[in-house]
Design a protein around this motif. Structure first.
Motif, PDB file in Angstrom:
ATOM      1  N   ALA A  53       0.809  -1.218   0.000  1.00  0.00           N
ATOM      2  CA  ALA A  53       0.000   0.000   0.000  1.00  0.00           C
ATOM      3  C   ALA A  53       0.845   1.271   0.000  1.00  0.00           C
ATOM      4  N   PHE A  54       1.977   1.257   0.712  1.00  0.00           N
ATOM      5  CA  PHE A  54       2.784   2.470   0.817  1.00  0.00           C
ATOM      6  C   PHE A  54       3.349   2.913  -0.530  1.00  0.00           C
ATOM      7  N   SER A  55       3.465   1.997  -1.482  1.00  0.00           N
ATOM      8  CA  SER A  55       4.087   2.306  -2.767  1.00  0.00           C
ATOM      9  C   SER A  55       3.104   2.824  -3.811  1.00  0.00           C
ATOM     10  N   LEU A  56       1.810   2.730  -3.540  1.00  0.00           N
ATOM     11  CA  LEU A  56       0.816   2.986  -4.577  1.00  0.00           C
ATOM     12  C   LEU A  56       0.752   4.439  -5.025  1.00  0.00           C
ATOM     13  N   LYS A  57       0.815   5.361  -4.102  1.00  0.00           N
ATOM     14  CA  LYS A  57       0.638   6.770  -4.464  1.00  0.00           C
ATOM     15  C   LYS A  57       1.732   7.243  -5.412  1.00  0.00           C
ATOM     16  N   VAL A  58       2.994   6.949  -5.090  1.00  0.00           N
ATOM     17  CA  VAL A  58       4.080   7.420  -5.947  1.00  0.00           C
ATOM     18  C   VAL A  58       4.106   6.647  -7.261  1.00  0.00           C
ATOM     19  N   LEU A  59       3.778   5.364  -7.242  1.00  0.00           N
ATOM     20  CA  LEU A  59       3.757   4.587  -8.476  1.00  0.00           C
ATOM     21  C   LEU A  59       2.620   5.043  -9.389  1.00  0.00           C
ATOM     22  N   ARG A  60       1.503   5.392  -8.798  1.00  0.00           N
ATOM     23  CA  ARG A  60       0.373   5.890  -9.606  1.00  0.00           C
ATOM     24  C   ARG A  60       0.731   7.226 -10.260  1.00  0.00           C
ATOM     25  N   GLU A  61       1.351   8.102  -9.489  1.00  0.00           N
ATOM     26  CA  GLU A  61       1.722   9.408 -10.031  1.00  0.00           C
ATOM     27  C   GLU A  61       2.817   9.272 -11.086  1.00  0.00           C
ATOM     28  N   TYR A  62       3.774   8.364 -10.822  1.00  0.00           N
ATOM     29  CA  TYR A  62       4.827   8.161 -11.817  1.00  0.00           C
ATOM     30  C   TYR A  62       4.261   7.555 -13.090  1.00  0.00           C
ATOM     31  N   HIS A  63       3.385   6.578 -12.956  1.00  0.00           N
ATOM     32  CA  HIS A  63       2.798   5.928 -14.126  1.00  0.00           C
ATOM     33  C   HIS A  63       2.071   6.949 -14.996  1.00  0.00           C
ATOM     34  N   ASP A  64       1.329   7.843 -14.350  1.00  0.00           N
ATOM     35  CA  ASP A  64       0.610   8.877 -15.102  1.00  0.00           C
ATOM     36  C   ASP A  64       1.586   9.779 -15.855  1.00  0.00           C
ATOM     37  N   ALA A  65       2.692  10.147 -15.191  1.00  0.00           N
ATOM     38  CA  ALA A  65       3.694  11.011 -15.831  1.00  0.00           C
ATOM     39  C   ALA A  65       4.404  10.270 -16.961  1.00  0.00           C
ATOM     40  N   ARG A  66       4.655   8.982 -16.744  1.00  0.00           N
ATOM     41  CA  ARG A  66       5.364   8.180 -17.753  1.00  0.00           C
ATOM     42  C   ARG A  66       4.516   8.013 -19.016  1.00  0.00           C
ATOM     43  N   VAL A  67       3.227   7.796 -18.857  1.00  0.00           N
ATOM     44  CA  VAL A  67       2.327   7.623 -19.999  1.00  0.00           C
ATOM     45  C   VAL A  67       2.302   8.876 -20.875  1.00  0.00           C
ATOM     46  N   LYS A  68       2.460  10.025 -20.250  1.00  0.00           N
ATOM     47  CA  LYS A  68       2.386  11.291 -20.978  1.00  0.00           C
ATOM     48  C   LYS A  68       3.666  11.625 -21.741  1.00  0.00           C
ATOM     49  N   LEU A  69       4.753  10.869 -21.489  1.00  0.00           N
ATOM     50  CA  LEU A  69       6.001  11.143 -22.188  1.00  0.00           C
ATOM     51  C   LEU A  69       5.880  10.845 -23.678  1.00  0.00           C
TER      52      LEU A  69
ATOM     53  N   CYS B 199       7.457   9.299 -25.888  1.00  0.00           N
ATOM     54  CA  CYS B 199       8.508   8.298 -26.103  1.00  0.00           C
ATOM     55  C   CYS B 199       7.858   6.989 -26.515  1.00  0.00           C
ATOM     56  N   GLN B 200       8.401   6.356 -27.535  1.00  0.00           N
ATOM     57  CA  GLN B 200       7.819   5.131 -28.061  1.00  0.00           C
ATOM     58  C   GLN B 200       8.265   3.889 -27.290  1.00  0.00           C
ATOM     59  N   SER B 201       9.222   4.041 -26.380  1.00  0.00           N
ATOM     60  CA  SER B 201       9.735   2.895 -25.634  1.00  0.00           C
ATOM     61  C   SER B 201       8.659   2.301 -24.733  1.00  0.00           C
ATOM     62  N   GLU B 202       8.706   0.987 -24.546  1.00  0.00           N
ATOM     63  CA  GLU B 202       7.736   0.307 -23.694  1.00  0.00           C
ATOM     64  C   GLU B 202       8.221   0.173 -22.259  1.00  0.00           C
ATOM     65  N   TRP B 203       9.486   0.533 -21.994  1.00  0.00           N
ATOM     66  CA  TRP B 203      10.027   0.336 -20.656  1.00  0.00           C
ATOM     67  C   TRP B 203       9.335   1.240 -19.647  1.00  0.00           C
ATOM     68  N   LEU B 204       9.078   0.701 -18.458  1.00  0.00           N
ATOM     69  CA  LEU B 204       8.442   1.487 -17.406  1.00  0.00           C
ATOM     70  C   LEU B 204       9.393   2.556 -16.875  1.00  0.00           C
ATOM     71  N   PHE B 205      10.632   2.164 -16.621  1.00  0.00           N
ATOM     72  CA  PHE B 205      11.628   3.101 -16.098  1.00  0.00           C
ATOM     73  C   PHE B 205      12.668   3.385 -17.180  1.00  0.00           C
ATOM     74  N   LEU B 206      12.794   4.646 -17.545  1.00  0.00           N
ATOM     75  CA  LEU B 206      13.690   5.047 -18.624  1.00  0.00           C
ATOM     76  C   LEU B 206      14.941   5.716 -18.077  1.00  0.00           C
ATOM     77  N   ALA B 207      16.085   5.397 -18.698  1.00  0.00           N
ATOM     78  CA  ALA B 207      17.337   6.037 -18.308  1.00  0.00           C
ATOM     79  C   ALA B 207      17.560   7.322 -19.086  1.00  0.00           C
ATOM     80  N   THR B 208      17.047   7.370 -20.317  1.00  0.00           N
ATOM     81  CA  THR B 208      17.225   8.542 -21.179  1.00  0.00           C
ATOM     82  C   THR B 208      15.921   8.871 -21.885  1.00  0.00           C
ATOM     83  N   ALA B 209      15.860  10.074 -22.422  1.00  0.00           N
ATOM     84  CA  ALA B 209      14.669  10.493 -23.158  1.00  0.00           C
ATOM     85  C   ALA B 209      14.477   9.671 -24.424  1.00  0.00           C
ATOM     86  N   ALA B 210      15.559   9.039 -24.884  1.00  0.00           N
ATOM     87  CA  ALA B 210      15.479   8.209 -26.085  1.00  0.00           C
ATOM     88  C   ALA B 210      14.829   6.857 -25.797  1.00  0.00           C
ATOM     89  N   GLY B 211      14.646   6.526 -24.516  1.00  0.00           N
ATOM     90  CA  GLY B 211      13.941   5.295 -24.175  1.00  0.00           C
ATOM     91  C   GLY B 211      14.802   4.135 -23.742  1.00  0.00           C
TER      92      GLY B 211
END
Length: 221
Positions: free
Chosen positions: A104-120, A122-134
């Motif tokens: 439960a403690f991880s949900l708020k930040v993961l939800r907010e990150y997921h929303d921000a990640r979807v808006k990028l 970037c065509q990459s499918e990776w959840l966590f990106l090291a660079t803007a290139a994906g």
């Protein structure tokens, strides 16, 4: 090719022996585990990188996955808005494929990150990106974020890597009453060896009958 007829390290190895004792697993105390959980939250004004780094620590501590499994998570693997939020982990090496419920403690930040990640854009499918290139993250980079998070709380450990959080996750579930088999399944392991070793660090009242027999599987958490 007949380059040599003898092992040049034979004399060195003659004096060595296989260790009889298991190494002591490294983990955070229950108190320090709680402290780290409390900072796995999005903060006002966080930029994308800071949000990503916090989300990485949250998912490592909240799902007990390995660094390699974290690196290759895809956007579709994170189900953050379902009835039972979880992360789908693909089979990698000896570890089994599984769906791991998120703490439960991880949900708020993961939800907010997921929303921000979807808006990028970037065509990459990776959840966590090291660079803007994906490009996906590297293990040493993930370790860096874990180390910084732990050091921020002035916690020290012999190994401040994702393994520290994985062991902490497993030990937390053992303390909560999970069996060795249940914890091994959460970790994606085919043996109970890691669970048994971590249970031995708890109060004797948490001893499990499963500790009487363990597999010789070489997988160590």
């Amino acid at each position: 090719m007949e380059l040599r007829s003898a092992n040049p390290a034979a004399q060195m190895l003659a004096a060595e022996s296989w260790p009889e004792d298991e190494p002591t697993p490294i983990y955070l105390s229950l108190a320090d585990d709680g402290r780290l959980q409390s900072v796995c939250l999005p903060q006002p004004g966080m930029d994308f990188k800071a949000l990503r780094n916090t989300a990485i620590v949250a998912i490592l501590l909240g799902a007990g996955i390995t660094a390699a499994e974290c690196r290759y998570l895809r956007l579709s693997d994170l189900d953050i808005d379902g009835i039972r939020p979880d992360v789908s982990v693909q089979k990698r090496g000896p570890r089994i494929a599984r769906r791991v419920p998120l703490e439960a403690f991880s949900l708020k930040v993961l939800r907010e990150y997921h929303d921000a990640r979807v808006k990028l854009a970037c065509q990459s499918e990776w959840l966590f990106l090291a660079t803007a290139a994906g490009k996906p993250m590297k293990d040493d980079t993930l370790g860096k974020y874990v180390r910084l998070a732990v050091q921020t709380l002035e916690i020290t450990a012999a190994d401040m890597s994702p393994r520290l959080l994985r062991n902490t996750y497993a030990r937390r579930h053992l303390h909560a009453g999970r069996t060795d088999e249940e914890v091994a399944n959460l970790l994606g392991l085919s043996s109970h060896r890691t669970s048994v070793r971590l249970r031995q660090t708890l109060d004797p009242s948490f001893a499990s009958p499963e500790c009487e027999y363990e597999s010789m599987d070489s997988e160590i958490g």
